[in-house]
Design a protein around this motif. Sequence first.
Motif, PDB file in Angstrom:
ATOM      1  N   GLY A 333       0.753  -1.258  -0.072  1.00 19.79           N
ATOM      2  CA  GLY A 333      -0.041  -0.129   0.108  1.00 19.79           C
ATOM      3  C   GLY A 333       0.937   1.347   0.205  1.00 19.79           C
ATOM      4  N   PRO A 334       0.316   2.567  -0.186  1.00 15.70           N
ATOM      5  CA  PRO A 334      -1.318   2.674  -0.340  1.00 15.70           C
ATOM      6  C   PRO A 334      -1.588   1.968  -1.590  1.00 15.70           C
ATOM      7  CG  PRO A 334      -0.477   4.432  -0.791  1.00 15.70           C
ATOM      8  CD  PRO A 334       0.747   3.587  -0.353  1.00 15.70           C
ATOM      9  N   LEU A 335      -2.816   1.249  -1.660  1.00 17.57           N
ATOM     10  CA  LEU A 335      -3.573   0.652  -2.977  1.00 17.57           C
ATOM     11  C   LEU A 335      -3.959   1.993  -3.979  1.00 17.57           C
ATOM     12  CD1 LEU A 335      -6.477  -1.533  -1.401  1.00 17.57           C
ATOM     13  CD2 LEU A 335      -4.108  -2.393  -1.931  1.00 17.57           C
ATOM     14  N   GLN A 336      -3.771   1.525  -5.088  1.00 14.78           N
ATOM     15  CA  GLN A 336      -3.729   2.545  -6.118  1.00 14.78           C
ATOM     16  C   GLN A 336      -5.093   2.431  -6.873  1.00 14.78           C
ATOM     17  OE1 GLN A 336      -1.444   5.038  -6.921  1.00 14.78           O
ATOM     18  NE2 GLN A 336      -0.376   4.045  -5.182  1.00 14.78           N
ATOM     19  N   ALA A 337      -5.992   3.645  -7.010  1.00 15.18           N
ATOM     20  CA  ALA A 337      -7.250   3.999  -7.776  1.00 15.18           C
ATOM     21  C   ALA A 337      -7.001   3.817  -9.168  1.00 15.18           C
ATOM     22  CB  ALA A 337      -8.005   5.149  -7.069  1.00 15.18           C
ATOM     23  N   PRO A 338      -7.916   3.294 -10.060  1.00 12.58           N
ATOM     24  CA  PRO A 338      -9.256   2.612  -9.422  1.00 12.58           C
ATOM     25  C   PRO A 338      -9.319   1.305  -8.860  1.00 12.58           C
ATOM     26  CG  PRO A 338      -8.960   2.647 -11.774  1.00 12.58           C
ATOM     27  CD  PRO A 338      -7.720   3.284 -11.453  1.00 12.58           C
ATOM     28  N   ILE A 339     -10.019   1.175  -8.249  1.00 13.67           N
ATOM     29  CA  ILE A 339     -10.123  -0.414  -7.585  1.00 13.67           C
ATOM     30  C   ILE A 339     -11.764  -0.784  -7.604  1.00 13.67           C
ATOM     31  CG2 ILE A 339     -10.341  -1.761  -5.241  1.00 13.67           C
ATOM     32  CD1 ILE A 339      -8.334   0.593  -4.256  1.00 13.67           C
TER      33      ILE A 339
END
Length: 387
Positions: A333-339
Motif C-alpha cells: 500500500g497504499p492501494l492505487q485507484a481505481p479499484i
Amino acid sequence: MKKLIAASLLAFSLATPLQAATPVFETPAPIAYMIDLSSGTVLFAKDADRRMPPASMAKMMTVYVAFDLIKQGKIRLDQPMEVSPETWKKWHSQGSTMFLGVGEKPTVSDLLKGIVTLSGNDACVVLAEGIAGNEQAFTVLMNQQAKKLGLANSNFGTSNGWPDEGRTYVTARDLATLAAATIREFPDLYKQYYSITSYSWGKTLGAGADITQQNRDPLLGKVAGADGLKTGHTDEAGYGFTGSAEQNGRRLIMVVAGLDTYNGRAEESVKFMKWGFGAWSAQKVVAKGRTVGEANVQGGGSSTVALVAPRDLAVAVPAGTSPALQGRIVYQGPLQAPIKAGDHVADLVITTGDGMVQTLPLAAANDVGEAGFFRRAWLGFWGLFGL
C-alpha cells in the motif's frame, strides 16, 4: 512508493484453545505434496520442488489449454479433428492409447475423454495438431499457460508427457497449482470430464467389439468426493498421481510421484487423501461478506476501502483441536485507484498456536474511482506540506 503494510488483529484469539501437534504422515513416495484449497494451507510437502518427468500428468496442461480455448469460444466441444496417417503410425501403439483410427474425426469432447479417462497419447497429439497445427506449436501454448500460472519449475516439450530427453519437467507443487487452476477456472468442464469412470472408443480386431477402458484414477470409488485428476507412469518417472477430492465444502489436492508399482501408487494415494481429511479439519474464521478492516487508497475518490471476506474463510487445524489464532491484514500500500469491488487487494495472514502461517484473500468491498480534479488538487495541496 508502495510498501508492505500490516495491521494487527486480535479478533480470532480463542479463550480456551485446545492444542495438538501438527499431524505426521509417512510415505514411501520420494515426492509428495498436499494443499487444502479451502485455506490455501500446505498440509504436507516432501521434496515438492524437485524437478521430475511428469509422464502422463503433463496431459493436465494439455487439457487446461483446451478448456481455456473452449471458454474463450476459440474451439468447440463438437468440433471434429482428423487423425492423420502420420500421427496414427507414430502413436497407435505407443504407450496408453485411445485406439483412434486413421482418418477418424473425433470431436474435441471425444478427445478430452480419451485424454482424461483413457490417458491416450494419440488423443493428445490429435488434439494438439487440431488446435495449433502441429504438436510443437501446441507446446508453445502449454508453456505460455505455465508462465501465466506461475509454474516456475515446469516446462512442456510434448502434449502427452512422453519421454523427451529431459525437456519436459514439472514439480509436485506446480502440478498442484495447475490442478487448482483447472478446478477454479473451469468448474463445469472439470466436473464434466475428470470424473468419468470409463470410456469406450475403437473396436477389437476380428470380433469388432467395443474397446472399453477404465479411468486409472485410484481415488474414484474409494475416497468420498474424489473427482480427478491424472495418473502418470514411465520407467524413468515411476508411478505418479495428481488427485483431488471435496468433502463438506473442503477440497484437497494431492501429488505423489516416483513410486515403484501400480498398486503402490493406488494404496499411497488413497492413504494420503484419507489422512488429509482425517487428520485435519477446517476452522472457520471469517464469514463471507464480513468486513475485516480497511486499506489506505491513493489517488481515489476515497482515501480508504473496506476489506471483506470474498468467501467463507477457514484455516486448517489438526482434527479435534481449536488452537489460538492471531491474524493481521497485509497488503502492498497504499492501494492505487481505481479499484473494483471484489478485487483481491489484501491478505489476512493467520498464525495458529503451533506457528503455522496461513494466508487468506481479502477483497475490496466497493468500487473506488480515481479522484476528480478538485480532490486531486486538494490532495496535492496537502501533499506539499507532508500532511
